[in-house]
Design a protein around this motif. Structure first.
Motif, short mmCIF file in Angstrom:
data_model
loop_
_atom_site.label_atom_id
_atom_site.label_comp_id
_atom_site.label_asym_id
_atom_site.label_seq_id
_atom_site.Cartn_x
_atom_site.Cartn_y
_atom_site.Cartn_z
N LEU A 1 1.28 -3.46 -2.04
CA LEU A 1 0.98 -4.55 -1.11
C LEU A 1 0.62 -4.05 0.29
CD1 LEU A 1 3.80 -7.09 -2.10
CD2 LEU A 1 1.37 -7.22 -2.68
N SER A 2 0.73 -2.74 0.51
CA SER A 2 0.44 -2.20 1.85
C SER A 2 -1.01 -1.75 1.93
CB SER A 2 1.37 -1.02 2.16
OG SER A 2 1.17 0.03 1.23
N ASP A 3 -1.62 -1.91 3.11
CA ASP A 3 -3.02 -1.54 3.31
C ASP A 3 -3.25 -0.03 3.22
OD1 ASP A 3 -3.74 -4.17 3.69
OD2 ASP A 3 -3.41 -4.10 5.86
N ASP A 4 -2.22 0.75 3.56
CA ASP A 4 -2.37 2.20 3.57
C ASP A 4 -1.89 2.88 2.28
OD1 ASP A 4 0.34 1.83 3.80
OD2 ASP A 4 0.50 2.65 5.84
N ASN A 5 -1.49 2.07 1.27
CA ASN A 5 -1.00 2.59 -0.02
C ASN A 5 0.26 3.47 0.11
OD1 ASN A 5 -2.92 1.37 -1.71
ND2 ASN A 5 -4.41 2.97 -1.27
N GLU A 6 0.99 3.30 1.20
CA GLU A 6 2.22 4.07 1.40
C GLU A 6 3.43 3.28 0.90
OE1 GLU A 6 2.58 5.33 5.44
OE2 GLU A 6 0.97 6.81 5.27
N PHE A 7 4.46 4.00 0.46
CA PHE A 7 5.69 3.34 0.00
C PHE A 7 6.90 3.95 0.70
CE2 PHE A 7 5.17 6.98 -2.88
CZ PHE A 7 6.44 7.53 -2.86
N ASN A 8 7.95 3.13 0.73
CA ASN A 8 9.28 3.57 1.14
C ASN A 8 10.22 2.90 0.15
OD1 ASN A 8 11.77 4.04 2.28
ND2 ASN A 8 11.15 3.54 4.37
N MET A 9 10.90 3.68 -0.67
CA MET A 9 11.64 3.08 -1.78
C MET A 9 12.95 3.81 -2.05
SD MET A 9 9.55 4.49 -5.11
CE MET A 9 9.87 6.14 -5.76
N SER A 10 13.83 3.10 -2.76
CA SER A 10 15.02 3.71 -3.34
C SER A 10 14.85 3.64 -4.85
CB SER A 10 16.28 2.96 -2.91
OG SER A 10 16.48 3.07 -1.52
N ILE B 1 -1.09 -3.68 -11.49
CA ILE B 1 0.22 -3.95 -10.89
C ILE B 1 0.05 -4.60 -9.52
CG2 ILE B 1 2.31 -2.86 -9.95
CD1 ILE B 1 2.06 -0.77 -12.20
N ARG B 2 -1.00 -4.21 -8.79
CA ARG B 2 -1.25 -4.82 -7.48
C ARG B 2 -1.42 -6.34 -7.59
NH1 ARG B 2 -2.95 -2.75 -2.69
NH2 ARG B 2 -3.41 -0.73 -3.64
N GLU B 3 -2.20 -6.78 -8.58
CA GLU B 3 -2.43 -8.22 -8.77
C GLU B 3 -1.13 -8.93 -9.13
OE1 GLU B 3 -5.50 -8.70 -11.67
OE2 GLU B 3 -6.91 -7.41 -10.59
N THR B 4 -0.28 -8.27 -9.91
CA THR B 4 1.00 -8.86 -10.29
C THR B 4 1.88 -9.07 -9.06
OG1 THR B 4 0.89 -7.85 -12.48
CG2 THR B 4 3.06 -8.52 -11.72
N TRP B 5 1.93 -8.04 -8.19
CA TRP B 5 2.72 -8.18 -6.95
C TRP B 5 2.13 -9.23 -6.02
CZ3 TRP B 5 7.45 -7.21 -6.26
CH2 TRP B 5 8.08 -6.12 -6.89
N GLN B 6 0.81 -9.36 -6.00
CA GLN B 6 0.18 -10.37 -5.14
C GLN B 6 0.57 -11.78 -5.57
OE1 GLN B 6 -3.92 -9.11 -5.52
NE2 GLN B 6 -3.91 -8.07 -3.53
N LYS B 7 0.72 -11.98 -6.89
CA LYS B 7 1.15 -13.30 -7.38
C LYS B 7 2.57 -13.61 -6.93
CE LYS B 7 -1.85 -13.09 -11.45
NZ LYS B 7 -1.90 -12.81 -12.91
N LEU B 8 3.46 -12.62 -7.02
CA LEU B 8 4.83 -12.84 -6.55
C LEU B 8 4.87 -13.06 -5.04
CD1 LEU B 8 7.10 -10.34 -8.55
CD2 LEU B 8 7.15 -12.84 -8.63
N GLN B 9 4.03 -12.33 -4.32
CA GLN B 9 3.98 -12.48 -2.86
C GLN B 9 3.48 -13.88 -2.49
OE1 GLN B 9 5.35 -10.52 -0.92
NE2 GLN B 9 4.49 -10.70 1.13
N TYR C 1 10.72 -12.59 -12.17
CA TYR C 1 9.77 -11.52 -12.44
C TYR C 1 8.45 -12.00 -13.03
CZ TYR C 1 10.36 -12.05 -17.43
OH TYR C 1 10.34 -12.57 -18.71
N ILE C 2 7.47 -11.08 -12.93
CA ILE C 2 6.22 -11.18 -13.71
C ILE C 2 6.04 -9.84 -14.39
CG2 ILE C 2 3.73 -11.55 -13.67
CD1 ILE C 2 4.07 -13.19 -11.14
N ARG C 3 5.78 -9.85 -15.67
CA ARG C 3 5.62 -8.61 -16.45
C ARG C 3 4.18 -8.11 -16.37
NH1 ARG C 3 7.29 -10.64 -20.80
NH2 ARG C 3 9.44 -9.97 -20.64
N ASN C 4 4.01 -6.79 -16.27
CA ASN C 4 2.69 -6.18 -16.29
C ASN C 4 2.62 -5.15 -17.41
OD1 ASN C 4 0.08 -5.92 -14.46
ND2 ASN C 4 0.60 -3.86 -15.14
N LYS C 5 1.67 -5.30 -18.33
CA LYS C 5 1.50 -4.34 -19.41
C LYS C 5 0.66 -3.18 -18.89
CE LYS C 5 1.30 -2.72 -23.71
NZ LYS C 5 0.38 -3.23 -24.73
N GLY C 6 1.29 -2.02 -18.77
CA GLY C 6 0.59 -0.83 -18.30
C GLY C 6 1.00 -0.44 -16.89
N TYR C 7 1.07 0.86 -16.66
CA TYR C 7 1.32 1.38 -15.32
C TYR C 7 -0.05 1.71 -14.75
CZ TYR C 7 3.81 3.80 -11.59
OH TYR C 7 4.32 4.16 -10.36
#
Length: 291
Positions: free
Chosen positions: A275-284, A163-171, A153-159
């Motif tokens: 991480l998606s260009d259209d800002n859409e999600f599909n999640m559980s 968060i996008r930058e944090t996911w980009q690092k993991l990606q 993991y990488i922790r992000n302070k704040g919602y």
């Protein structure tokens, strides 16, 4: 600071947080914990604050009060004193004082509908959530027993947008190491429905059986708790997620006769809006429950 030292500190901070969550409704003995971790109490407190931005006692209070806020709504037949005891408070008056300071209203006012205005103020911190037109009223969860999930993991302070930058690092880590099979998981240490968004602890995680040695040298590991969860499968746009979580905690959970626990909720992404260009999600979405 050497990477080995940082990794050791992250491991200590995570061990403390895991202990707090698993002992939140009992007496938390920090003396005993420092002995088990083989470090001084002073060092333990310093490492925790560096990692999470607040001291251990503040975190314990925050987690207990988040649990109390939920129990006041889901345990309709429990007295306020009962709920104070369930959340580790031995004194009725100290619980009321702490709750009122945290939420700007008494437990009784919260129970009588104050939670709605409080959550609405938090929702206003996100323009996208306020503009969401999504309707979740027909959504029905499945009840599942989930195993423990070991993740990096990488922790992000704040919602927030960071968060996008944090996911980009993991990606970047995934692509650099040519990892083929993995899951993207968001762990919500704080409930963003009742915690100011800039104070929420958001943990971006990947779960994979590949390149364990390489990954563990780059990012710390964390265990997501096993247990019984209500699982919601949801699709939508970025602003819909906060509105969805508000519905889960303050409509579905209240009417379901379930109660939630102190285990953090988490999301397994099938499509990650950050991480998606259209800002859409599909999640559980998984929320821990008791009956």
């Amino acid at each position: 600071m050497k990477k080995e030292t940082l990794e050791k500190r992250d491991k200590i901070a995570n061990a403390i947080m895991y202990y707090v969550y698993t002992h939140i409704d009992t007496h938390i003995d920090l003396e005993e914990l420092s002995y088990d971790l083989d470090i001084s109490k002073f060092h333990m407190h310093r490492v925790f604050k560096e990692a999470f931005g607040k001291n251990i006692y503040e975190s314990i209070k925050s987690i207990r009060l988040q649990k109390a806020a939920n129990l006041l709504l889901t345990n309709r037949y429990s007295t306020i004193s009962n709920i104070a005891n369930l959340c580790g408070y031995s004194s009725h008056s100290s619980f009321i004082k702490a709750f009122t300071k945290r939420f700007d209203m008494s437990p009784k006012q919260w129970r009588k509908g104050g939670y709605k205005s409080y959550s609405n103020e938090i929702m206003k911190q996100s323009k996208k959530a306020m503009n969401s037109k999504a309707d979740f009223s027909r959504l029905v969860p499945t009840i599942v027993k989930m195993p423990e999930i070991k993740s990096y993991y990488i922790r992000n302070k704040g919602y927030n947008i960071n968060i996008r930058e944090t996911w980009q690092k993991l990606q970047t880590l995934i692509l650099n190491n040519d990892i083929k099979e993995y899951k993207q998981i968001a762990l919500l240490h704080d409930n963003p429905v009742i915690t100011p968004l800039n104070e929420c602890q958001y943990i971006a995680c990947i779960q994979t059986d590949e390149k364990e040695e390489t990954l563990s040298q780059r990012v710390p590991k964390f265990k997501i708790s096993s247990g019984v969860y209500a699982k919601f499968d949801v699709q939508g746009h970025q602003g819909d997620i906060l509105k969805f979580m508000n519905w889960v905690y303050h409509e579905w959970l209240i009417n379901s006769e379930y109660e939630t626990t102190t285990k953090p909720s988490y999301i397994i992404y099938h499509k990650n809006n950050f991480l998606s260009d259209d800002n859409e999600f599909n999640m559980s979405f998984y929320v821990s429950i008791n009956y």
